[in-house]
Enzyme design. Sequence first.
Site, PDB file in Angstrom:
ATOM      1  N   ASP A 173       0.931  -1.098  -0.093  1.00 42.33           N
ATOM      2  CA  ASP A 173       0.008   0.152  -0.001  1.00 42.33           C
ATOM      3  C   ASP A 173       0.857   1.170   0.085  1.00 42.33           C
ATOM      4  O   ASP A 173       0.442   2.225   0.416  1.00 42.33           O
ATOM      5  CB  ASP A 173      -0.893   0.191   1.098  1.00 42.33           C
ATOM      6  CG  ASP A 173      -1.721  -1.448   1.283  1.00 42.33           C
ATOM      7  OD1 ASP A 173      -2.332  -1.710   0.428  1.00 42.33           O
ATOM      8  OD2 ASP A 173      -1.885  -1.799   2.513  1.00 42.33           O
TER       9      ASP A 173
ATOM     10  N   LYS B 107       2.045   2.128  -5.213  1.00 46.17           N
ATOM     11  CA  LYS B 107       2.757   1.598  -6.327  1.00 46.17           C
ATOM     12  C   LYS B 107       2.062   1.909  -7.897  1.00 46.17           C
ATOM     13  O   LYS B 107       2.369   2.359  -8.766  1.00 46.17           O
ATOM     14  CB  LYS B 107       3.113   0.265  -6.326  1.00 46.17           C
ATOM     15  CG  LYS B 107       4.011  -0.255  -5.241  1.00 46.17           C
ATOM     16  CD  LYS B 107       4.203  -1.754  -5.252  1.00 46.17           C
ATOM     17  CE  LYS B 107       3.113  -2.398  -4.503  1.00 46.17           C
ATOM     18  NZ  LYS B 107       2.792  -2.205  -3.040  1.00 46.17           N
TER      19      LYS B 107
ATOM     20  N   GLY C 218      -4.171  -4.366  -4.484  1.00 42.72           N
ATOM     21  CA  GLY C 218      -5.071  -3.146  -4.763  1.00 42.72           C
ATOM     22  C   GLY C 218      -4.292  -2.070  -5.289  1.00 42.72           C
ATOM     23  O   GLY C 218      -3.912  -1.255  -4.336  1.00 42.72           O
ATOM     24  N   HIS C 219      -4.129  -1.913  -6.507  1.00 47.03           N
ATOM     25  CA  HIS C 219      -3.351  -0.578  -6.825  1.00 47.03           C
ATOM     26  C   HIS C 219      -4.292   0.537  -7.421  1.00 47.03           C
ATOM     27  O   HIS C 219      -5.091   0.315  -8.304  1.00 47.03           O
ATOM     28  CB  HIS C 219      -2.225  -1.053  -8.124  1.00 47.03           C
ATOM     29  CG  HIS C 219      -1.468  -1.953  -7.454  1.00 47.03           C
ATOM     30  ND1 HIS C 219      -0.528  -2.470  -8.314  1.00 47.03           N
ATOM     31  CD2 HIS C 219      -0.891  -2.196  -6.114  1.00 47.03           C
ATOM     32  CE1 HIS C 219       0.425  -3.257  -7.442  1.00 47.03           C
ATOM     33  NE2 HIS C 219       0.049  -3.207  -6.405  1.00 47.03           N
TER      34      HIS C 219
ATOM     35  N   GLN D  79       2.232  -5.968  -3.072  1.00 48.03           N
ATOM     36  CA  GLN D  79       2.595  -6.095  -1.629  1.00 48.03           C
ATOM     37  C   GLN D  79       3.641  -5.409  -1.326  1.00 48.03           C
ATOM     38  O   GLN D  79       4.033  -4.422  -2.006  1.00 48.03           O
ATOM     39  CB  GLN D  79       2.453  -7.607  -1.194  1.00 48.03           C
ATOM     40  CG  GLN D  79       1.242  -8.397  -1.114  1.00 48.03           C
ATOM     41  CD  GLN D  79       0.838  -8.861  -2.693  1.00 48.03           C
ATOM     42  OE1 GLN D  79       1.561  -9.460  -3.289  1.00 48.03           O
ATOM     43  NE2 GLN D  79      -0.398  -8.436  -3.127  1.00 48.03           N
TER      44      GLN D  79
HETATM   45  P1  IMP Z   1      -2.846 -12.861   1.552  1.00 53.06           P
HETATM   46  O1  IMP Z   1      -1.756 -12.507   0.617  1.00 53.06           O
HETATM   47  O2  IMP Z   1      -4.092 -12.475   1.293  1.00 53.06           O
HETATM   48  O3  IMP Z   1      -2.568 -14.296   2.017  1.00 53.06           O
HETATM   49  O4  IMP Z   1      -2.352 -12.229   2.913  1.00 53.06           O
HETATM   50  C1  IMP Z   1      -1.233 -12.320   3.811  1.00 53.06           C
HETATM   51  C2  IMP Z   1      -0.985 -10.956   4.654  1.00 53.06           C
HETATM   52  O5  IMP Z   1      -0.441  -9.895   3.510  1.00 53.06           O
HETATM   53  C3  IMP Z   1      -1.995 -10.167   5.273  1.00 53.06           C
HETATM   54  O6  IMP Z   1      -1.684  -9.515   6.365  1.00 53.06           O
HETATM   55  C4  IMP Z   1      -2.642  -9.117   4.278  1.00 53.06           C
HETATM   56  O7  IMP Z   1      -3.244  -8.265   4.611  1.00 53.06           O
HETATM   57  C5  IMP Z   1      -1.459  -8.732   3.618  1.00 53.06           C
HETATM   58  N1  IMP Z   1      -1.367  -8.383   2.131  1.00 53.06           N
HETATM   59  C6  IMP Z   1      -1.889  -9.117   1.190  1.00 53.06           C
HETATM   60  N2  IMP Z   1      -1.761  -8.347   0.026  1.00 53.06           N
HETATM   61  C7  IMP Z   1      -1.630  -7.004   0.335  1.00 53.06           C
HETATM   62  C8  IMP Z   1      -1.601  -5.735  -0.310  1.00 53.06           C
HETATM   63  O8  IMP Z   1      -1.656  -5.764  -1.659  1.00 53.06           O
HETATM   64  N3  IMP Z   1      -1.315  -4.781   0.457  1.00 53.06           N
HETATM   65  C9  IMP Z   1      -1.129  -4.739   1.815  1.00 53.06           C
HETATM   66  N4  IMP Z   1      -1.048  -6.096   2.444  1.00 53.06           N
HETATM   67  C10 IMP Z   1      -1.431  -7.065   1.807  1.00 53.06           C
END
Ligand code: IMP
Length: 430
Positions: free
Chosen positions: A11, A14, A38-39, A230
């Site tokens: 977040d 990007k 989520g971009h 991420q």
């Molecule tokens: P998962 O990737 O959905 O399995 O989530 C694993 C961890 O990564 C959790 O704490 C999510 O909140 C975090 N996470 C996954 N994708 C994002 C992202 O795009 N932005 C911020 N945090 C993320």
Amino acid sequence: MDILLGLQWGDEGKGKVVDFLAPKYDLIARFQGGPNAGHTLHFENTKHVLHQIPSGIFREKLLNLIGNGVVLDPVIFNKEILALVNMGLDLQKRLVVSKKAQLILPTHRLLDAASEKAKGDKKIGSTLKGISPAYQDKIGRTGLRVGDILQTDFADKYAKIKEKHLAWLSFYQFPLQGTLSNGMNYDLEAMETDFFAAIESLKKLTLADSEYLVNSYLQQGKKVLAEGAQGSLLDIDFGSYPFVTSSNTTVAGACTGLGVAPKKVGEVFGILKAYSTRVGGGPFPTELADETGEKLRKIGNEFGATTGRARRCGWLDLPALKYAIMLNGVTQLFMMKADVLNSFEEIKICTHYKLPDGTLTEQMPFEITDVVIEPVYKTFKGWNCDLQNLKSFADLPPALAAYIAFVEESLDVPVTLFSYSPNRADTLMK
Ligand code: IMP
């Protein structure tokens, strides 16, 4: 190939930066992650949120690629595609999907929810998009790939893996219809109907052996930008395991996730917010569980673009950033959202961690998930003014310039891009 990736917990902004830089490139490529991302992009008074589609999609004359390292949910993807087609974008021309990208199946989403539920208060805080189960199948060599949808035995392969998933779901005693913890109603049968309809739409796009495509672009001297998802501190190897995502979000993930040799990597753009945020569980040494954190969340609108969840907020964390810069070989820093700090009298930066035995360190300790780490702060005077119509770095208020200079000096990497609003136009570049 240049690489842009987040240096914190995701977040960082990007989407805005990739869209801003895109005109300098011929190809924008996503290399890991999936619809957990989520971009967000703002231009012409409209907000756009992309989950799986690269952030160069709104720019003409360049190609966007979903690389082999991605896990793709065809249903969410199809919704994104339809929204863009309705805006008049020709995705046949602008978008390519790797045949080697893994598919997220409806049962992966249920398994994600089942696994999180079973963890109780130790849950990761997953986005529940099926990311971890899809990558488990990839590593377990049982996953289905985008190219498989073109084969005649796709339905059989699907049935086989579904059988395994149903056995696991029954182990978890997880019902095939109901309501998830995030309030989403689900019914596996209906999800499968949507899935197979979305597969038919996916077949109409350009599916390719994209490693050849990227390498031929590079051979012809065309410019490629790899867009991370991420953040580095959620990396499966180097993040605060197990509170991580299931892919390599760091620079090497771009090589394996696109099929590009490390020697072809050029600039590595590390993007950071002027403060820190994290969504989901896991350690966050500089978290502010007080009204200052609340103020950051409110002004920064720190709510997830994918899940809507409130993000945890805190001060900038230099040990964490130094770690991410080391892992990625960052050559330039892009600082985002300093405008959120405009009304703060005092701003802090964590320079060291104090461990329970009193030792000071600038490193990320292995025990970070188990012990309480006390951040050691340096305090800065706020700049206390709005940031508007800035033309160059020379226009920055002195207190903000001092804040940036301290970050550059401490991290030994220059800040070459500075963004002070969500809009494309409010961006300075050195
Ligand atoms: P998962 O990737 O959905 O399995 O989530 C694993 C961890 O990564 C959790 O704490 C999510 O909140 C975090 N996470 C996954 N994708 C994002 C992202 O795009 N932005 C911020 N945090 C993320």
